[in-house]
Design an enzyme around this catalytic site. Sequence first.
Site, short mmCIF file in Angstrom:
data_model
loop_
_atom_site.label_atom_id
_atom_site.label_comp_id
_atom_site.label_asym_id
_atom_site.label_seq_id
_atom_site.Cartn_x
_atom_site.Cartn_y
_atom_site.Cartn_z
N ASP A 249 1.58 5.34 0.02
CA ASP A 249 0.97 6.52 0.63
C ASP A 249 0.61 7.55 -0.43
OD1 ASP A 249 1.35 5.44 3.17
OD2 ASP A 249 3.30 6.39 3.43
N ARG B 42 10.90 6.42 3.21
CA ARG B 42 11.09 7.86 3.22
C ARG B 42 11.84 8.34 4.47
NH1 ARG B 42 6.39 11.16 2.86
NH2 ARG B 42 4.97 9.51 3.50
N ARG C 172 0.85 -1.19 0.00
CA ARG C 172 0.00 0.00 0.00
C ARG C 172 0.89 1.24 0.00
NH1 ARG C 172 -5.19 -0.53 4.06
NH2 ARG C 172 -6.15 -2.38 3.09
N TYR D 210 12.10 -0.21 -4.19
CA TYR D 210 11.74 1.19 -4.40
C TYR D 210 12.95 1.98 -4.90
CZ TYR D 210 7.37 0.76 -1.68
OH TYR D 210 6.13 0.41 -1.22
#
Length: 274
Positions: A60, A209, A58, A121
């Site tokens: 953001d 992040r 999921r 990522y």
Amino acid sequence: MTDTIRLRLDVSYDGADFSGWAVQPGRRTVAGVLIEALRRILGASGAEWPLGLTVAGRTDAGVHATGQVCHIELPAEQYEELAGSLLRRLSGLMPPDARVRGVLPVPDSFDARFSATFRRYEYRVCDDGWGPEPLRRYDTLGWSRPLDLDRLNAAAAGLLGEHDFAAFCKRKEHATTIRAIARLDWRREADRTLVATVQADAFCQAMVRSLVGAMLAVGEGRREPEWPAKLLTQRERSSEVTVAPAHGLTLVAVGYPAEAEYAARADATRRLRA
């Protein structure tokens, strides 16, 4: 019961105008527009379908994806009628900032979330004083101070391996923050953009992040390269870590084992996450 077929969907999206992946009342989300498109294709029966929309990760609000994976279940009889045209129909109904790139029937043992062996990522940063190229403004963070590539990679090296990443996560009740990072490194591309690649079995919320935010502090010289690794001793989220903005982050790949290993991998992941 209606016989069903499980489908793997490969999805890409520009997250700039989405409130993340998951359906939220009154908000535009990737799952929301995907479900709406599928229900329009299915016609009158669409109110009940698709079933079991499950995503690998999921994302953001503001986060992008070029390699997202999810699975759904549709009535087998109806899928047989749609199989040759489903991808084309989705292309016509999905908005231009979200695309379904592939539709593949899979065994019921396939689980987009729990069968996954890794998520990868990338985070893009431009440290040139004038900022990112205008066409990259939605997927690249502009950084006003020079960043040192060697310092960034030195900080990254200390975060490799299996650790409790509680200092870098938004903790969820009854959920572990132990993760295993298999790859974390930075490169500078031909256009001078810095790109961080991070791959792990899974990530907890805001983890990538937060890791990027900590490494950027090292890259510009405000912190020493050993600092991010020292935070791994903490068992609560660190207030010293600044979470990097969402728009620089893209989910680029999700890995899966051979078909015969789907169920075993899913069972192992469920036990691990518990």
